[in-house]
Design a protein around this motif. Structure first.
Motif, PDB file in Angstrom:
ATOM      1  N   LYS A   3       0.839  -1.204   0.000  1.00 10.26           N
ATOM      2  CA  LYS A   3       0.000   0.000   0.000  1.00 10.26           C
ATOM      3  C   LYS A   3       0.870   1.249   0.000  1.00 10.26           C
ATOM      4  O   LYS A   3       1.916   1.292   0.634  1.00 10.26           O
ATOM      5  N   LEU A   4       0.379   2.266  -0.714  1.00  6.55           N
ATOM      6  CA  LEU A   4       1.033   3.569  -0.774  1.00  6.55           C
ATOM      7  C   LEU A   4      -0.038   4.630  -0.626  1.00  6.55           C
ATOM      8  O   LEU A   4      -1.026   4.617  -1.371  1.00  6.55           O
ATOM      9  N   GLU A   5       0.138   5.529   0.330  1.00  6.22           N
ATOM     10  CA  GLU A   5      -0.793   6.648   0.505  1.00  6.22           C
ATOM     11  C   GLU A   5       0.005   7.941   0.578  1.00  6.22           C
ATOM     12  O   GLU A   5       0.993   8.021   1.304  1.00  6.22           O
ATOM     13  N   LYS A   6      -0.429   8.928  -0.190  1.00  6.54           N
ATOM     14  CA  LYS A   6       0.274  10.210  -0.260  1.00  6.54           C
ATOM     15  C   LYS A   6      -0.708  11.332  -0.551  1.00  6.54           C
ATOM     16  O   LYS A   6      -1.759  11.113  -1.132  1.00  6.54           O
ATOM     17  N   THR A   7      -0.319  12.530  -0.178  1.00  6.76           N
ATOM     18  CA  THR A   7      -1.019  13.736  -0.598  1.00  6.76           C
ATOM     19  C   THR A   7      -0.256  14.297  -1.787  1.00  6.76           C
ATOM     20  O   THR A   7       0.962  14.471  -1.720  1.00  6.76           O
ATOM     21  N   LEU A   8      -0.972  14.544  -2.877  1.00  5.14           N
ATOM     22  CA  LEU A   8      -0.366  15.032  -4.108  1.00  5.14           C
ATOM     23  C   LEU A   8      -0.914  16.406  -4.445  1.00  5.14           C
ATOM     24  O   LEU A   8      -2.048  16.741  -4.095  1.00  5.14           O
ATOM     25  N   HIS A   9      -0.105  17.182  -5.155  1.00  2.00           N
ATOM     26  CA  HIS A   9      -0.487  18.557  -5.472  1.00  2.00           C
ATOM     27  C   HIS A   9      -0.495  18.773  -6.983  1.00  2.00           C
ATOM     28  O   HIS A   9       0.405  18.335  -7.683  1.00  2.00           O
ATOM     29  N   GLY A  10      -1.545  19.449  -7.450  1.00  3.24           N
ATOM     30  CA  GLY A  10      -1.690  19.743  -8.871  1.00  3.24           C
ATOM     31  C   GLY A  10      -3.143  19.633  -9.275  1.00  3.24           C
ATOM     32  O   GLY A  10      -4.030  19.441  -8.440  1.00  3.24           O
ATOM     33  N   ARG A  11      -3.403  19.748 -10.569  1.00  2.00           N
ATOM     34  CA  ARG A  11      -4.766  19.587 -11.083  1.00  2.00           C
ATOM     35  C   ARG A  11      -5.165  18.122 -10.998  1.00  2.00           C
ATOM     36  O   ARG A  11      -4.403  17.232 -11.369  1.00  2.00           O
ATOM     37  N   PHE A  12      -6.387  17.862 -10.523  1.00  2.00           N
ATOM     38  CA  PHE A  12      -6.873  16.498 -10.327  1.00  2.00           C
ATOM     39  C   PHE A  12      -6.704  15.662 -11.585  1.00  2.00           C
ATOM     40  O   PHE A  12      -6.151  14.563 -11.544  1.00  2.00           O
ATOM     41  N   GLN A  13      -7.181  16.161 -12.720  1.00  2.00           N
ATOM     42  CA  GLN A  13      -7.132  15.377 -13.960  1.00  2.00           C
ATOM     43  C   GLN A  13      -5.707  15.126 -14.410  1.00  2.00           C
ATOM     44  O   GLN A  13      -5.382  14.051 -14.915  1.00  2.00           O
ATOM     45  N   ILE A  65      -6.097   2.031  -7.648  1.00  2.00           N
ATOM     46  CA  ILE A  65      -5.720   3.417  -7.356  1.00  2.00           C
ATOM     47  C   ILE A  65      -6.989   4.201  -7.066  1.00  2.00           C
ATOM     48  O   ILE A  65      -7.924   4.194  -7.867  1.00  2.00           O
ATOM     49  N   THR A  66      -7.021   4.865  -5.920  1.00  2.00           N
ATOM     50  CA  THR A  66      -8.118   5.763  -5.573  1.00  2.00           C
ATOM     51  C   THR A  66      -7.534   7.153  -5.384  1.00  2.00           C
ATOM     52  O   THR A  66      -6.605   7.347  -4.589  1.00  2.00           O
ATOM     53  N   LEU A  67      -8.064   8.108  -6.126  1.00  2.00           N
ATOM     54  CA  LEU A  67      -7.637   9.501  -6.020  1.00  2.00           C
ATOM     55  C   LEU A  67      -8.842  10.321  -5.599  1.00  2.00           C
ATOM     56  O   LEU A  67      -9.900  10.252  -6.224  1.00  2.00           O
ATOM     57  N   PHE A  68      -8.675  11.079  -4.507  1.00  2.00           N
ATOM     58  CA  PHE A  68      -9.778  11.859  -3.944  1.00  2.00           C
ATOM     59  C   PHE A  68      -9.301  13.275  -3.670  1.00  2.00           C
ATOM     60  O   PHE A  68      -8.233  13.474  -3.104  1.00  2.00           O
ATOM     61  N   GLY A  69     -10.081  14.255  -4.091  1.00  2.00           N
ATOM     62  CA  GLY A  69      -9.720  15.639  -3.799  1.00  2.00           C
ATOM     63  C   GLY A  69     -10.252  16.583  -4.850  1.00  2.00           C
ATOM     64  O   GLY A  69     -11.288  16.341  -5.457  1.00  2.00           O
ATOM     65  N   SER A  77      -4.546   6.767  -2.650  1.00  2.00           N
ATOM     66  CA  SER A  77      -4.408   5.474  -1.993  1.00  2.00           C
ATOM     67  C   SER A  77      -4.237   4.445  -3.089  1.00  2.00           C
ATOM     68  O   SER A  77      -5.114   4.286  -3.940  1.00  2.00           O
ATOM     69  N   ALA A  78      -3.087   3.773  -3.105  1.00  2.00           N
ATOM     70  CA  ALA A  78      -2.801   2.752  -4.111  1.00  2.00           C
ATOM     71  C   ALA A  78      -2.512   1.445  -3.392  1.00  2.00           C
ATOM     72  O   ALA A  78      -1.658   1.395  -2.510  1.00  2.00           O
ATOM     73  N   ILE A  79      -3.236   0.400  -3.768  1.00  2.00           N
ATOM     74  CA  ILE A  79      -3.097  -0.896  -3.098  1.00  2.00           C
ATOM     75  C   ILE A  79      -2.919  -1.983  -4.154  1.00  2.00           C
ATOM     76  O   ILE A  79      -3.745  -2.120  -5.057  1.00  2.00           O
ATOM     77  N   ALA A  80      -1.831  -2.744  -4.009  1.00  2.00           N
ATOM     78  CA  ALA A  80      -1.568  -3.885  -4.885  1.00  2.00           C
ATOM     79  C   ALA A  80      -1.823  -5.158  -4.087  1.00  2.00           C
ATOM     80  O   ALA A  80      -1.449  -5.254  -2.917  1.00  2.00           O
ATOM     81  N   ALA A  81      -2.455  -6.128  -4.732  1.00  2.00           N
ATOM     82  CA  ALA A  81      -2.780  -7.375  -4.030  1.00  2.00           C
ATOM     83  C   ALA A  81      -2.810  -8.541  -4.999  1.00  2.00           C
ATOM     84  O   ALA A  81      -2.981  -8.359  -6.198  1.00  2.00           O
ATOM     85  N   GLY A  82      -2.663  -9.740  -4.453  1.00  2.00           N
ATOM     86  CA  GLY A  82      -2.838 -10.948  -5.235  1.00  2.00           C
ATOM     87  C   GLY A  82      -1.571 -11.610  -5.690  1.00  2.00           C
ATOM     88  O   GLY A  82      -1.627 -12.639  -6.345  1.00  2.00           O
TER      89      GLY A  82
END
Length: 111
Positions: A3-13, A65-69, A77-82
């Motif tokens: 799992k990787l979680e970070k706050t990112l800055h810039g335009r959402f798209q 990958i889930t991007l919220f903001g 929030s990025a989660i790799a599994a399996g």
């Protein structure tokens, strides 16, 4: 699971496009599986699910990958599994970490 979680800055798209490109460029066997998008007011949420074949583990690995903001500040929030082996215990998570690493440089650039 990795799992990787970070706050990112810039335009959402722009952030979303950069992450999508990083996943698809980062692995020859990566494939887009599903997406979901939601918007309410200035707030957006994008979920992307990818899979790839792991030759090391001989199986498929997923990356969600889930991007919220909004424009300016987003939570990733990025989660790799399996990618583990073993019947009762996780024996090997190298495949999961490797898939997550495909977005590492992009995430570091956008922090």
């Amino acid at each position: 699971m990795a799992k990787l979680e970070k706050t990112l800055h810039g335009r959402f798209q722009d952030i979303l496009n950069a992450l999508e490109d990083a996943v698809m460029r980062g692995s020859v066997t990566a494939s887009w599986e599903a997406a979901s998008d939601f918007r309410q007011g200035d707030c957006r949420c994008a979920v992307r699910v990818y899979e790839r074949y792991s030759a090391f583990g001989g199986n498929r690995v997923s990356l969600t990958i889930t991007l919220f903001g909004n424009d300016g500040c987003c939570h990733l929030s990025a989660i790799a599994a399996g990618g583990s082996q073993g019947l009762f215990f996780k024996v090997n998570t190298l495949s999961e970490n490797s898939f997550l690493d495909t977005i590492a440089d992009t995430v570091n650039r956008l922090e």
